[in-house]
Design a protein around this motif. Sequence first.
Motif, PDB file in Angstrom:
ATOM      1  N   UNK A  79       0.804  -1.224   0.000  1.00 23.45           N
ATOM      2  CA  UNK A  79       0.000   0.000   0.000  1.00 23.45           C
ATOM      3  C   UNK A  79       0.836   1.273   0.000  1.00 23.45           C
ATOM      4  N   UNK A  80       2.139   1.159  -0.204  1.00 23.35           N
ATOM      5  CA  UNK A  80       3.011   2.333  -0.211  1.00 23.35           C
ATOM      6  C   UNK A  80       3.714   2.461  -1.551  1.00 23.35           C
ATOM      7  N   UNK A  81       3.531   3.608  -2.200  1.00 24.28           N
ATOM      8  CA  UNK A  81       4.227   3.910  -3.451  1.00 24.28           C
ATOM      9  C   UNK A  81       5.376   4.862  -3.139  1.00 24.28           C
ATOM     10  N   UNK A  82       6.559   4.551  -3.667  1.00 20.42           N
ATOM     11  CA  UNK A  82       7.751   5.363  -3.411  1.00 20.42           C
ATOM     12  C   UNK A  82       8.332   5.834  -4.729  1.00 20.42           C
ATOM     13  N   UNK A  83       8.517   7.143  -4.856  1.00 16.84           N
ATOM     14  CA  UNK A  83       9.114   7.743  -6.044  1.00 16.84           C
ATOM     15  C   UNK A  83      10.491   8.267  -5.660  1.00 16.84           C
ATOM     16  N   UNK A  84      11.519   7.820  -6.377  1.00 17.45           N
ATOM     17  CA  UNK A  84      12.898   8.226  -6.082  1.00 17.45           C
ATOM     18  C   UNK A  84      13.473   8.971  -7.273  1.00 17.45           C
ATOM     19  N   UNK A  85      13.771  10.270  -7.123  1.00 17.92           N
ATOM     20  CA  UNK A  85      14.371  11.024  -8.235  1.00 17.92           C
ATOM     21  C   UNK A  85      15.704  10.415  -8.659  1.00 17.92           C
ATOM     22  N   UNK A  86      15.998  10.495  -9.946  1.00 14.79           N
ATOM     23  CA  UNK A  86      17.237   9.920 -10.475  1.00 14.79           C
ATOM     24  C   UNK A  86      18.461  10.713 -10.060  1.00 14.79           C
ATOM     25  N   UNK A  87      18.295  11.973  -9.703  1.00 15.62           N
ATOM     26  CA  UNK A  87      19.412  12.815  -9.270  1.00 15.62           C
ATOM     27  C   UNK A  87      18.942  13.683  -8.109  1.00 15.62           C
ATOM     28  N   UNK A  88      19.898  14.249  -7.393  1.00 14.03           N
ATOM     29  CA  UNK A  88      19.563  15.105  -6.255  1.00 14.03           C
ATOM     30  C   UNK A  88      18.739  16.305  -6.721  1.00 14.03           C
ATOM     31  N   UNK A  89      17.798  16.702  -5.892  1.00 14.16           N
ATOM     32  CA  UNK A  89      16.981  17.874  -6.193  1.00 14.16           C
ATOM     33  C   UNK A  89      17.784  19.149  -5.943  1.00 14.16           C
ATOM     34  N   UNK A  90      17.287  20.253  -6.456  1.00 16.06           N
ATOM     35  CA  UNK A  90      17.954  21.538  -6.258  1.00 16.06           C
ATOM     36  C   UNK A  90      17.611  22.095  -4.876  1.00 16.06           C
ATOM     37  N   UNK A  91      18.572  22.728  -4.203  1.00 13.75           N
ATOM     38  CA  UNK A  91      18.262  23.339  -2.905  1.00 13.75           C
ATOM     39  C   UNK A  91      17.349  24.552  -3.072  1.00 13.75           C
ATOM     40  N   UNK A  92      16.617  24.865  -2.002  1.00 18.13           N
ATOM     41  CA  UNK A  92      15.731  26.041  -1.966  1.00 18.13           C
ATOM     42  C   UNK A  92      14.773  26.073  -3.154  1.00 18.13           C
ATOM     43  N   UNK A  93      14.207  24.925  -3.469  1.00 20.31           N
ATOM     44  CA  UNK A  93      13.317  24.824  -4.628  1.00 20.31           C
ATOM     45  C   UNK A  93      12.030  24.123  -4.211  1.00 20.31           C
ATOM     46  N   UNK A  94      10.913  24.630  -4.737  1.00 18.83           N
ATOM     47  CA  UNK A  94       9.612  24.022  -4.435  1.00 18.83           C
ATOM     48  C   UNK A  94       9.235  23.027  -5.530  1.00 18.83           C
ATOM     49  N   UNK A  95       8.861  21.830  -5.100  1.00 16.36           N
ATOM     50  CA  UNK A  95       8.456  20.759  -6.013  1.00 16.36           C
ATOM     51  C   UNK A  95       7.023  20.347  -5.696  1.00 16.36           C
ATOM     52  N   UNK A  96       6.351  19.804  -6.702  1.00 13.21           N
ATOM     53  CA  UNK A  96       4.983  19.324  -6.515  1.00 13.21           C
ATOM     54  C   UNK A  96       4.901  17.853  -6.913  1.00 13.21           C
ATOM     55  N   UNK A  97       4.380  17.028  -5.990  1.00 15.94           N
ATOM     56  CA  UNK A  97       4.138  15.616  -6.283  1.00 15.94           C
ATOM     57  C   UNK A  97       2.685  15.455  -6.704  1.00 15.94           C
ATOM     58  N   UNK A  98       2.458  14.574  -7.684  1.00 20.19           N
ATOM     59  CA  UNK A  98       1.105  14.366  -8.209  1.00 20.19           C
ATOM     60  C   UNK A  98       0.835  12.871  -8.329  1.00 20.19           C
ATOM     61  N   UNK A  99      -0.294  12.432  -7.753  1.00 19.79           N
ATOM     62  CA  UNK A  99      -0.812  11.082  -7.998  1.00 19.79           C
ATOM     63  C   UNK A  99      -2.105  11.272  -8.782  1.00 19.79           C
ATOM     64  N   UNK A 100      -2.096  10.829 -10.019  1.00 25.00           N
ATOM     65  CA  UNK A 100      -3.224  11.087 -10.903  1.00 25.00           C
ATOM     66  C   UNK A 100      -4.329  10.054 -10.718  1.00 25.00           C
ATOM     67  N   UNK A 101      -5.493  10.404 -11.182  1.00 26.03           N
ATOM     68  CA  UNK A 101      -6.668   9.559 -10.989  1.00 26.03           C
ATOM     69  C   UNK A 101      -6.598   8.270 -11.791  1.00 26.03           C
ATOM     70  N   UNK A 102      -5.562   8.111 -12.604  1.00 33.81           N
ATOM     71  CA  UNK A 102      -5.378   6.847 -13.312  1.00 33.81           C
ATOM     72  C   UNK A 102      -4.945   5.713 -12.406  1.00 33.81           C
ATOM     73  N   UNK A 103      -4.530   6.027 -11.169  1.00 34.30           N
ATOM     74  CA  UNK A 103      -4.154   4.987 -10.207  1.00 34.30           C
ATOM     75  C   UNK A 103      -5.421   4.295  -9.720  1.00 34.30           C
ATOM     76  N   UNK A 104      -5.414   2.957  -9.725  1.00 36.60           N
ATOM     77  CA  UNK A 104      -6.629   2.207  -9.370  1.00 36.60           C
ATOM     78  C   UNK A 104      -6.312   1.102  -8.379  1.00 36.60           C
ATOM     79  N   UNK A 105      -7.352   0.641  -7.682  1.00 39.13           N
ATOM     80  CA  UNK A 105      -7.174  -0.478  -6.759  1.00 39.13           C
ATOM     81  C   UNK A 105      -7.284  -1.792  -7.529  1.00 39.13           C
ATOM     82  N   UNK A 106      -7.229  -2.906  -6.803  1.00 42.32           N
ATOM     83  CA  UNK A 106      -7.214  -4.210  -7.462  1.00 42.32           C
ATOM     84  C   UNK A 106      -8.551  -4.561  -8.096  1.00 42.32           C
ATOM     85  N   UNK A 107      -9.599  -3.831  -7.709  1.00 43.27           N
ATOM     86  CA  UNK A 107     -10.909  -4.060  -8.325  1.00 43.27           C
ATOM     87  C   UNK A 107     -11.148  -3.137  -9.504  1.00 43.27           C
TER      88      UNK A 107
END
Length: 481
Positions: free
Chosen positions: A317-345
């Motif tokens: 029940x846990x999804x983990x997203x790992x960036x391929x490189x270090x993020x920039x300091x003092x920067x705002x990022x936005x994470x998005x989980x889109x409605x295309x994600x579905x349960x097993x049903x």
Amino acid sequence: MKLNEPLFSDGKVGRSIRFGKGIGYGLAILFCLVLSACGGDGTEDLNGPRVMETNPAPEATGVPLSAPIEATLSNRVDPATVNNDTFIITGVSGEVSYQNGKAVFTPSIPLSDGTTYHAVLTTGIRDLDGVPLPENFIWSFTTGGAGGGGPDQTPPEIVSTAPEEGATNVAIDAPVRVVFSESIRPETLRTDTFFIRGVPGEIRYDESTRTATLQPLTPLALQARYEVTVTNQITDRAGNPLPAAQSWSFTTASLLDLSPPSILSTAPGDGETGVAVNTSIQAVFNEEIDGQSLSSNFVLQGPGGGEIASSIRYDSRTATLTPSAALQPETTYQAVVRRGVSDLSGNALAADVRWSFTTAQTNPPPPPAEDRTRPTVIDRQPTGIDIPLSSLVTVRFSEAIRPETLAGNFIITTRGRAISAEIGYHAASRTATMIPSRLRHGTTYTVVLTHDIRDLAGNRLEHTSWTFRTANRSDNDDDDD
């Protein structure tokens, strides 16, 4: 027969030979055979014998208890110099011989199981010209068995299952997951070793999480009890099977799952600041979801909305997203989980879920440099010959060492047998002291410090050894024998 001066065609220094008409090729061949038998191009090592190979190899594990210990030497060695004084296995008595260019130590009794031994070839070994080994040669090996670095004999265990034993209200298309205590051989995970009784399924194995997943190929029945079985034909990488077969049961829900999944929590949290630039982003769901649906539907966006290259992993029940490189300091990022994600049903998120965070102003200071420097011996006593019987053995190290690692690794031997001794350590001077129980006149002793002696950071000492010889008994000495 005429002698000319050029090199051989292979570049070796020598003289080419022309045979007169009256001498056949047979004599030429005979000459070459004699030259070969005498050492070929005469490149015998003039620097003395060297150890070319050992059996067991250095640091070998799983060594048979009755195996002889061998060392291949580069030069023809004087067999008389290969004996119990010059070929030592710590704590072991045995017969020493020289055979076909090899020094061979055959233990008198089988070695102990799961035990590390140290082998020593001393500079008392000499070639036929009297040239000795340039220095004592030490290596170690470990016999087979648990607890000594030998083969893995510990069976795997089941750490957790989902659904758990007795679980109810389980979705009719929920997978069954089993987490093992160690890595499993995937080929032993089959539909006859991991199955839901009476239900066909497909098995996947995730090495990184040691998780086997069984996905039913058809939906289960509503409000029905099912039994899962894992047999002891499943083995770990070393071939150890599960101790016994295990079975457990669960009951499916009474109604079809028509509820969409939701996100219970995120990390970093929405609006969080001071986030490390090497962070991973997580979303925890209220139910199991279809991990495949995360692809392209769980993203991280930088300033301007551009997506950051990342990898995605899903487990329990846990999804983990790992960036391929270090993020920039003092920067705002936005994470998005889109409605295309579905349960097993097949129920999808009701709407996109978004949250933002800001990375730290600067990277935290780097941790102190890790100590990777091996300790060394900077002074050792006694050395040489005519050593008094009352002498202590002292070793001064280049840095502080762990006193508890001296036991069994600071050894004095003679004729292949270890001598009992008291060992002490003075931290202020970084000096280890050995008081042998009894030295004898006119005897050669070998002191061995193995690489299991460690400094405070855990770095190993280089193998070290040396020899000394006590003084011969004079008429004024008391009888010590």
